[in-house]
Design an enzyme around this catalytic site. Sequence first.
Site, PDB file in Angstrom:
ATOM      1  N   HIS A  49       0.822  -1.198   0.000  1.00  0.00           N
ATOM      2  CA  HIS A  49       0.000   0.000   0.000  1.00  0.00           C
ATOM      3  C   HIS A  49       0.865   1.260   0.000  1.00  0.00           C
ATOM      4  CE1 HIS A  49      -2.868  -3.066   0.945  1.00  0.00           C
ATOM      5  NE2 HIS A  49      -3.856  -2.207   0.843  1.00  0.00           N
ATOM      6  N   VAL A 176      -1.811   1.019  16.923  1.00  0.00           N
ATOM      7  CA  VAL A 176      -2.495   1.254  15.646  1.00  0.00           C
ATOM      8  C   VAL A 176      -2.857  -0.082  15.001  1.00  0.00           C
ATOM      9  CG1 VAL A 176      -2.412   2.351  13.383  1.00  0.00           C
ATOM     10  CG2 VAL A 176      -1.165   3.375  15.295  1.00  0.00           C
ATOM     11  N   ASP A 178      -4.473  -1.802  11.898  1.00  0.00           N
ATOM     12  CA  ASP A 178      -4.753  -1.488  10.495  1.00  0.00           C
ATOM     13  C   ASP A 178      -4.911  -2.817   9.773  1.00  0.00           C
ATOM     14  OD1 ASP A 178      -4.883  -0.648   7.887  1.00  0.00           O
ATOM     15  OD2 ASP A 178      -2.867   0.197   7.809  1.00  0.00           O
ATOM     16  N   MET A 179      -6.155  -3.172   9.460  1.00  0.00           N
ATOM     17  CA  MET A 179      -6.362  -4.483   8.848  1.00  0.00           C
ATOM     18  C   MET A 179      -7.511  -4.441   7.851  1.00  0.00           C
ATOM     19  SD  MET A 179      -8.299  -6.690  11.803  1.00  0.00           S
ATOM     20  CE  MET A 179     -10.069  -6.501  12.056  1.00  0.00           C
ATOM     21  N   SER A 180      -7.366  -5.252   6.818  1.00  0.00           N
ATOM     22  CA  SER A 180      -8.482  -5.471   5.916  1.00  0.00           C
ATOM     23  C   SER A 180      -9.332  -6.596   6.488  1.00  0.00           C
ATOM     24  CB  SER A 180      -7.989  -5.841   4.513  1.00  0.00           C
ATOM     25  OG  SER A 180      -7.297  -7.067   4.556  1.00  0.00           O
ATOM     26  N   LYS A 231     -17.829 -14.722  10.224  1.00  0.00           N
ATOM     27  CA  LYS A 231     -17.797 -13.504  11.048  1.00  0.00           C
ATOM     28  C   LYS A 231     -17.202 -12.334  10.262  1.00  0.00           C
ATOM     29  CE  LYS A 231     -17.503 -16.054  15.396  1.00  0.00           C
ATOM     30  NZ  LYS A 231     -16.744 -16.288  16.648  1.00  0.00           N
TER      31      LYS A 231
END
Length: 339
Positions: A49, A176, A178-180, A231
């Site tokens: 990214h 922090v 930060d995950m998809s 989930k």
Amino acid sequence: MTEKAIRIESKQMQDVLYKLFVKYKFTKEKAKLMANVYTESTLMGVNSHGINRLPLFIEYVENGLVKIDAEAEKVETFGSIERWDGNHGPGIVNATKCTNRAIELAKLHGMGMVALRNTNHWMRGGTYGRQAADANCISILFTNTKPNMPPWGGKDSRIGNNPLVISIPREQGHVVLDMSISQFAFGKINDYKLKGEKLPYPGGWDNNNELSNDPEKILSNERGLPIGYWKGSALSIILDMLATLLSAGDSTYKIGLKEFETGISQVYLCIYPEVFNDKALQQKLINEIIDYTHNVEPMRFGDKTYYPGEQSSKIRAKNLKEGMLVHSGVWQKIMVLSA
């Protein structure tokens, strides 16, 4: 370091990217911001990214999908809650602006939220979580995406991997997350493809509807695996609903009708914890949780547990000292673009 990787110093990358963005008619201010964000993401070890996504971003610019001169603007306000329109401007610029506005609202009201529509990919979401934490704010940020995962039990991709960011300011190093919502972000899957490696765990389905760790097979049909199976599927749907209704923007369904992933919807929620006037207690409680999880006995000798964001901070320090590993083919593309 693989044969296809080279080391690039952070200043060199910033200089090259700044030159590239100015060449494509971005203002000097925007060029500097974007060059810094792409470099910072790569410093954090998130090439997927960061630098790896840059050629695709330039392709979007060339196709007119990213409007160079567009500015995000407020369209509705409801006290501590605002709706903004990104006008299809650069995702990094829009995200930075909306995070700053959510911080301002939080410091004014205790909590502030900006819902943004018609924007583009924000690249590494953790950038804005750290931005909020640097301003002493807690943040909850998320975005929808094009459909790239099947809803649980389905065959075709109808839900997005909808990245979620949660950050908490901490004096010894921010927390922090930060995950998809997919087991692996598609940029990360492409990372493994560039390296010629298999994923360490299954990351999606192949054309025979079997779970696979082969990047090529997963990327060919874009059917990612949701975290937590059913989930994660449910969480993706909920995040898409929230981003869409709060911003009055496009849903994953609408984004999927377009040829390219653009016009996405995002939410920036910030909380100013200093309104409680017990900062020392807050830091003590956070460290108590971190210490408790750090001190667990590892399953395998030499392993260690980490809080969210801890490893990326260590990678950043290492990359600042040694230079960042960048795929040579990607860097060559960028050098050609910037020439």
